[in-house]
Design a protein around this motif. Structure first.
Motif, short mmCIF file in Angstrom:
data_model
loop_
_atom_site.label_atom_id
_atom_site.label_comp_id
_atom_site.label_asym_id
_atom_site.label_seq_id
_atom_site.Cartn_x
_atom_site.Cartn_y
_atom_site.Cartn_z
N GLY A 154 -0.67 4.33 4.36
CA GLY A 154 0.19 3.36 5.02
C GLY A 154 1.24 3.96 5.93
N THR A 175 -6.55 0.62 5.18
CA THR A 175 -5.34 0.52 4.37
C THR A 175 -5.24 -0.90 3.81
OG1 THR A 175 -3.75 -0.35 5.99
CG2 THR A 175 -4.23 2.01 6.09
N ASP A 200 0.84 -1.19 0.00
CA ASP A 200 0.00 0.00 0.00
C ASP A 200 0.88 1.24 0.00
OD1 ASP A 200 -1.77 2.08 0.27
OD2 ASP A 200 -2.93 1.16 1.88
#
Length: 636
Positions: free
Chosen positions: A58, A95, A53
């Motif tokens: 992130g 996420t 990610d």
């Protein structure tokens, strides 16, 4: 991979400037993002290398939706997608990272979450409600975690320099220096080469509350998890081994950035490349990197070329010479922070630089198979020592094979076996030579030094006990540190698929005769790779002397070596007798001692003092050689 730092203690939340300085010493570990979290009694910092990610979502520190838990994490948990499914009922994820899964898993299962993780990790989670910091490290210590209890404040970080930046005095730990010089041991104990700083042992976690000392707990013990495999035939064991190898490589290919493979001329990395070709969706997109030396006698290139030809690839070759090596040592010492492995470690500098130039962020490495499948000459000798008493007829056959494999006279082979059985000298290098020179210890250090460290021996098999020592205390821990620090110096993530705990447990449960047979170490692996790795590589004996360090220290670099051994600073350290060291170096140059490690120890320690003890500040990297090491020495 990333870098983490933390402070727990009264007023820690007001130490943002300090956290920023600590974090800055680790910026090479995470160039893609940074952040700080504070709460009463705690401050956490993070630098990010984006691998999963890649969006700003992130970034860390990261918190749970209710704000109770905050995490800083370094590493990868490869089964995060499967764990994420099990945690879906706690609310939507924000996420696509493994970090969010880790902190939610801890919120759900507490410390028991560690049993569910498959990967390499070190992290710290702050619990606002319980006012407790939970810190954990993976089962085999692939990812680093250091800590110190300094003046009532708990400090932690991914690298030692961050803790030194927080004010812990830069004093050498003399017992560790003694073990290093007298026995060749380092990374074998919780203590580091800096007095007062420890590393969190592999397979452990600790809890910290403001104003209280940290409490250490063990959550994983390999001997407790190993059982003899249920009555498997050789064919079944080989098939199971192949299946585990396939599975772990498949897990380790999860990434949102480019992946590469490091390839030497040996069986382990060739096995890795063969498995990557089987498991990757687009194997042709995974690049191959190999480091080499400018001395043909130590070149692995023929075996590398045989392997890449077999899989229809090309390799990026990098080459290291003595001058380039010497120019890089100061910077390598700064990044390594403690003594390291010499020329063999320096050879990775141009390789990691080349991977960075190619925008390859993740590198898979074949480290570990020697340690879990009995791949060293010392393993072979220990196996023979056991056979000698238990099965004389089998011993006679395997002893003849041992001599042929390692090209030894009968007397030399017998000496190896006697030493492995406890009848001879305490130390033996991979080629059977003595790597250390305790005769040159200073009188004060020799008098204050302790006895030889002893390591657990929980198995009935002497071979398994020797393998366990290398895996958890001697060979592998230092190799992991060498590779972590140097790959991170170039902001590259290094993954080691063959340290998947399921694979390790399986291999330790195999009978000894499937690890070593007919003169072959890693016997089961050679069988498993039939048809996948060229026989020229699969059946080749292990090459035990793989670097030109001996020749370089005695020849092209002799002036540099002599300058250090003659220096006033070397004489002032109080750990090596300078007159004896110079005399033994002359003997080494004349060929009376074949192992160069003790000469490297003296150089390495002096460079360590000059780089990390003597300067008023160690927060800034000294830089690589005036000309980039890779320039002019890379051949493709």
């Amino acid at each position: 991979m990333c870098g983490i730092v933390g402070i727990v203690g009264a007023g820690a939340e007001q130490q943002v400037d300090l956290v920023q300085r600590m974090r800055a010493t680790e910026r090479h570990r995470g160039p893609d993002g940074e952040g700080i979290f504070t709460d009463q009694g705690v401050a956490l910092g993070h630098v990010r290398l984006a691998v999963l990610d890649l969006s700003a979502a992130g970034h860390q520190p990261m918190s749970t939706p209710d704000g109770r838990y905050a995490i800083v994490h370094n590493g990868e948990v490869y089964n995060y997608l499967e764990l994420r499914t099990a945690l879906d009922d706690a609310g939507p994820f924000t996420t696509q990272t493994d970090t969010e899964v880790i902190v939610r898993a801890y919120a759900r299962w507490g410390p028991a979450c560690l049993d569910r993780f498959m990967g390499m990790f070190s992290f710290a989670i702050w619990d606002r409600k319980a006012r407790t910091l939970f810190c954990a490290r993976d089962r085999f210590g692939i990812k680093p975690f250091y800590y110190a209890d300094h003046e009532g404040t708990f400090l932690c970080a991914s690298e030692l320099k961050a803790i030194l930046e927080a004010g812990v005095p830069r004093r050498p730990c003399l017992p560790m220096i003694y073990d290093y010089l007298a026995w060749g041991y380092y990374e074998h104990a919780p203590e580091t080469f800096f007095e007062g700083i420890r590393h969190l042992p592999a397979g452990c976690y600790l809890t910290v509350r403001p104003g209280e000392p940290p409490r250490l707990h063990r959550y994983y013990s390999l001997p407790d998890r190993v059982g003899r495999q249920p009555a498997l035939s050789e064919e079944e064991a080989v098939e199971r081994l192949r299946g585990l190898l396939d599975e772990t490589v498949r897990w380790h290919l999860r990434s949102d950035v480019k992946i590469g493979v490091t390839l030497s001329g040996g069986l382990d990395s060739s096995t890795l490349l063969a498995l990557v070709d089987r498991q990757a969706v687009h194997p042709e997109q995974i690049e191959v990197f190999s480091c080499d030396y400018d001395d043909p006698a130590y070149s692995e290139r023929p075996w590398v070329e045989a392997m890449v030809k077999a899989v229809g690839r090309q390799a990026h070759f990098t080459t290291l010479g003595p001058e380039e090596c010497w120019r890089s040592l100061e910077a390598i010492t700064w990044y390594q922070e403690e003594p390291f492995g010499g020329v063999g470690t320096a050879a990775w500098v141009p390789l990691y630089q080349r991977a960075k130039d190619r925008y390859v962020t993740v590198l898979l490495d074949g480290c570990g198979l020697d340690d879990i499948l009995g791949g060293y000459r010392s393993h072979h000798a220990v196996y023979l020592a056991g056979l000698r008493a238990q099965d004389p007829a089998m011993f006679d056959h395997e002893f003849r094979c041992y001599r042929a494999t390692w090209r030894l006279t009968r007397a030399a082979a017998l000496q190896d076996v006697q030493c492995a059985g406890g009848e001879g000298r305490a130390t033996m290098a991979g080629d059977g030579s003595d790597p250390v020179c305790p005769e040159c210890l200073s009188p004060s250090l020799a008098n204050d030094g302790g006895t030889r460290p002893k390591f657990p021996r929980p198995f009935e098999s002497p071979l398994k006990n020797t393998m366990l020592q290398g895996l958890l205390y001697t060979k592998l821990p230092r190799a992991l540190r060498f590779k972590d620090r140097l790959s991170m110096a170039f902001s590259r993530e290094l993954r080691v698929p063959f340290l998947d705990h399921r694979l390790v447990e399986f291999c330790f449960g195999l009978p000894d005769h499937l690890l070593i047979r007919d003169g072959f170490v890693k016997y089961a692996l050679r069988k498993a790779m039939l048809g996948m790795v060229p026989d020229a590589v699969r059946l080749a004996p292990k090459r035990v002397v793989s670097t030109p360090q001996r020749e370089w220290l005695a020849g092209p670099l002799q002036d540099e070596v002599a300058a250090i051994l003659m220096s006033a600073s070397f004489a002032s350290r109080g750990v090596v007798d300078p007159d004896k060291a110079r005399e033994w170096y002359r003997r080494f140059q004349s060929g009376k001692r074949t192992n160069s490690f003790y000469v490297w120890q003296w150089l390495n320690l002096e460079l360590w003092f000059r780089t990390l003890i003597d300067p008023p500040c160690v927060a800034q990297a000294p830089g690589w050689s005036p000309e980039p090491v890779v320039a002019g020495v890379v051949r493709t």
